[in-house]
Design an enzyme around this catalytic site. Sequence first.
Site, PDB file in Angstrom:
ATOM      1  N   GLU A   1      34.009 -95.192 100.578  1.00 15.36           N
ATOM      2  CA  GLU A   1      35.255 -95.930 100.337  1.00 15.36           C
ATOM      3  C   GLU A   1      36.418 -95.534 101.250  1.00 15.36           C
ATOM      4  OE1 GLU A   1      35.830 -95.456  96.094  1.00 15.36           O
ATOM      5  OE2 GLU A   1      33.822 -96.187  95.673  1.00 15.36           O
TER       6      GLU A   1
ATOM      7  N   GLU B   1      25.283 -99.657  93.896  1.00 13.88           N
ATOM      8  CA  GLU B   1      25.907 -99.349  92.593  1.00 13.88           C
ATOM      9  C   GLU B   1      26.045-100.607  91.742  1.00 13.88           C
ATOM     10  OE1 GLU B   1      29.591 -97.187  93.012  1.00 13.88           O
ATOM     11  OE2 GLU B   1      28.846 -95.971  94.660  1.00 13.88           O
TER      12      GLU B   1
HETATM   13  O1  9MR Z   1      30.582 -94.111  87.361  1.00  8.47           O
HETATM   14  C1  9MR Z   1      31.408 -93.055  87.796  1.00  8.47           C
HETATM   15  C2  9MR Z   1      32.311 -92.576  86.682  1.00  8.47           C
HETATM   16  O2  9MR Z   1      31.539 -92.008  85.642  1.00  8.47           O
HETATM   17  C3  9MR Z   1      33.301 -91.552  87.205  1.00  8.47           C
HETATM   18  O3  9MR Z   1      34.242 -91.216  86.195  1.00  8.47           O
HETATM   19  C4  9MR Z   1      34.033 -92.108  88.424  1.00  8.47           C
HETATM   20  C5  9MR Z   1      34.899 -91.032  89.061  1.00  8.47           C
HETATM   21  O4  9MR Z   1      34.125 -89.981  89.571  1.00  8.47           O
HETATM   22  O5  9MR Z   1      33.121 -92.542  89.400  1.00  8.47           O
HETATM   23  C6  9MR Z   1      32.249 -93.547  88.965  1.00  8.47           C
HETATM   24  O6  9MR Z   1      31.378 -93.926  90.017  1.00  8.47           O
HETATM   25  C7  9MR Z   1      31.997 -94.487  91.166  1.00  8.47           C
HETATM   26  C8  9MR Z   1      31.209 -94.071  92.374  1.00  8.47           C
HETATM   27  O7  9MR Z   1      31.078 -92.685  92.431  1.00  8.47           O
HETATM   28  C9  9MR Z   1      31.819 -94.606  93.641  1.00  8.47           C
HETATM   29  N1  9MR Z   1      31.995 -96.038  93.589  1.00  8.47           N
HETATM   30  C10 9MR Z   1      32.662 -96.549  92.418  1.00  8.47           C
HETATM   31  C11 9MR Z   1      31.974 -96.023  91.146  1.00  8.47           C
HETATM   32  C12 9MR Z   1      32.618 -96.602  89.914  1.00  8.47           C
HETATM   33  O8  9MR Z   1      33.912 -96.140  89.816  1.00  8.47           O
END
Ligand code: 9MR
Length: 379
Positions: A166, A271
């Site tokens: 990102e 994802e």
């Molecule tokens: O699903 C993840 C959530 O449990 C966490 O709180 C969050 C912050 O670390 O990240 C979420 O996963 C993200 C991923 O790592 C990167 N792309 C977006 C995802 C959804 O927010």
Amino acid sequence: MNVLQTIILSGLAVAVGMSCTSGQPQGEQVDSAKTLKEAYADKFYVGTALDLGQIKGHNVAALEVVQQQFNSIVAENCMKSENIQPQEGVFFFDDADKFVELGEKNGMHIVGHNLIWHSQAPDWFFVDKHGNDVSREVLTERMRNHIHTIVSRYKGRIHGWDVVNEAILDNGEYRPSKFYEILGEDFIPLAFKFAHQADPEAELYYNDYSTAIPAKRAGIVRLTKKLQDDGIQIDGLGMQEHHGLSHASLEETEKTIIDFANLRVKVMVTEMDISVLPHASPHVGAELADTAAYNESFDPYKEGLPADKMNELGARYVSFFNLYLKHQDKISRVTLWGVGDGDSWKNNWPIEGRTDYPLLFDRHYQPKPFLVDILELAN
Ligand code: 9MR
């Protein structure tokens, strides 16, 4: 539901550990059923993200689905920098080790997520002991040490890494993160270089959300070309695919698949989920900082998902899988962002405490009715 669907669904129910109440002999049903990883075996990996309950083996029902349905895994949270190196030089590998062992035990394609991300990065990464921003040299060395320590530990065991996550905004410009503020765009090639040094065999990916937005797609293409022109190894581009019922557009998603593949890198869906809940613009994508207050009208399906919405969700999933199948020569993996609906981050973003239904399995880890359609598509 047609006969074939009934057979497959019953078989699937048995395969995922549900009790079958039909009273019919179950052997034949299991034989005629295919799981996701079987149905898509010659197309692309079908993966899922694992949370701690699954990694530690506490969530037995979820684990059964993981083992039966998926052939690739990615760690949802335990490899993020704030979890794996909470203090400088203090690494916590217990959960990540278990995650990798689980994948190895099941012969899965294992993905590391992620090495460099502006979000969930601990404060120490960017500041000195007085709280001032560190120099380019210090941040570069911290990145090098972080990446080398983690990637070397799993050398030859983790097959691909989300190296940078990102870094591009929806308008195609670089995100003004701490990494960018201190190092400018150099932080990206540096991260890829360090990861390659630590495990020359591992595949290295750039991963982002809302990649169907034309300006963002163009920004990612520019970034990738630049890395390639500068001789930096990049093997794949991850399209996160956090969708809703009305976004993103299939047409724009297809353009992204084609533009990314034209760069001669692997394209992967990293994802995937599809939210059924109303979204207050601009809360699409996955900009974690954008949150909104809870409001009953934005949480309409607390008591269950009505059949028409389930059908709409199924149709969306089928359209996307159709698209991925159409481009199976370009797509190496499709990963769902979680196993069952209850595990999904979408229940808490952008509004906390809602009830969403974004995945292929419900809160009891039973297959959604449209899973059979997704299986049939691959025939
Ligand atoms: O699903 C993840 C959530 O449990 C966490 O709180 C969050 C912050 O670390 O990240 C979420 O996963 C993200 C991923 O790592 C990167 N792309 C977006 C995802 C959804 O927010």
